[in-house]
Design an enzyme around this catalytic site. Sequence first.
Site, PDB file in Angstrom:
ATOM      1  N   GLY A 273      36.057  47.060   2.773  1.00  0.00           N
ATOM      2  CA  GLY A 273      34.947  46.729   3.638  1.00  0.00           C
ATOM      3  C   GLY A 273      34.048  45.603   3.172  1.00  0.00           C
ATOM      4  O   GLY A 273      33.313  45.024   3.974  1.00  0.00           O
ATOM      5  N   ASP A 274      34.088  45.262   1.887  1.00  0.00           N
ATOM      6  CA  ASP A 274      33.258  44.166   1.361  1.00  0.00           C
ATOM      7  C   ASP A 274      34.007  43.491   0.217  1.00  0.00           C
ATOM      8  O   ASP A 274      33.470  43.289  -0.872  1.00  0.00           O
ATOM      9  CB  ASP A 274      31.907  44.708   0.888  1.00  0.00           C
ATOM     10  N   LEU A 275      35.244  43.137   0.500  1.00  0.00           N
ATOM     11  CA  LEU A 275      36.143  42.666  -0.556  1.00  0.00           C
ATOM     12  C   LEU A 275      36.063  41.151  -0.697  1.00  0.00           C
ATOM     13  O   LEU A 275      36.844  40.405  -0.124  1.00  0.00           O
ATOM     14  CB  LEU A 275      37.579  43.109  -0.237  1.00  0.00           C
TER      15      LEU A 275
ATOM     16  N   ASN B   6      33.056  41.223  -5.871  1.00  0.00           N
ATOM     17  CA  ASN B   6      33.201  42.675  -5.902  1.00  0.00           C
ATOM     18  C   ASN B   6      34.504  43.139  -6.550  1.00  0.00           C
ATOM     19  O   ASN B   6      35.021  44.210  -6.227  1.00  0.00           O
ATOM     20  CB  ASN B   6      33.068  43.262  -4.494  1.00  0.00           C
TER      21      ASN B   6
END
Length: 292
Positions: free
Chosen positions: A200-202, A206
Amino acid sequence: MMDENLQIQLSAALSEQLKVKIHINEAKSVHGGDINETFRIATNEGYYFVKLNDAKRYPEMFTQEYAGLNMLRSVKALTLPQPLALGQAGSYSFLVMQFMTKGATIPDFWEDFGISLSRQHRVTQKNFGYPGPNYLGTLKQYNTPYNSWPVFYAFNRLLPLIRMAYDQQLADKQLVQQVERLCRQLPQLFPAEPPALLHGDLWSGNFMVGPNGKACVFDPAVYYGHREMDLAMTRLFGGFDNRFYQAYQQAWPLATGWQQRIGICQLYPLLVHMLLFGGHYYNDIRDVLQAF
């Protein structure tokens, strides 16, 4: 510096979770992003990583992150830190997790990363969505379930954010209309695929090289969505090594036309960034929409 009372609260939470008496010897501030205060704590049982934020401003943020980390860890595809404890101390919410030390990359680091992500994406469920809202950055991420990706993407992602941007005078009426026009085209643009378990926030900020030499990912914004969302996100802000994409494509080829959908998938994080960091993302959003 970490408040002494907070250290006592953390010690108690960790002691209860780990079933062993924990004493914090040192709490060292480390870089961990723009939202949270982050620390490496040294204890009698080793090092741990701690996140702190304002409990009133971001209710349930760490509860959802704790759950998301456990969900991704449970599929045993990618390496993630183990969440250990969470709670509230005074005005702070806290999340304590395994402290991941950096390792040296294995020879096929990028290939392994791409293949591992494809394995995670094979985990599916009936609907697109997630059990309740979580966060992307400091924005609530709504995950009302739908059995159609175009409907989910329009009503949970693009339309709420462009209307929020309009209300905050970051977007004009023309941009709103362009997003609405794109949303009507989504059923023709996305081939049907089963929901995929997404990080979802790759993006490049991260993940790190974990102690096993493989990619260790963190700070997820988990939901079941279209797998091209994760891959499009990796291409923002510098992108990943090309070997990552080649390995993913070999493991599970993307549907025809994926190149033309990269910008559409990037609209969501771009809208988030415009809302969080200002209108200079307007032009990036407008450039994507001009093709539709």
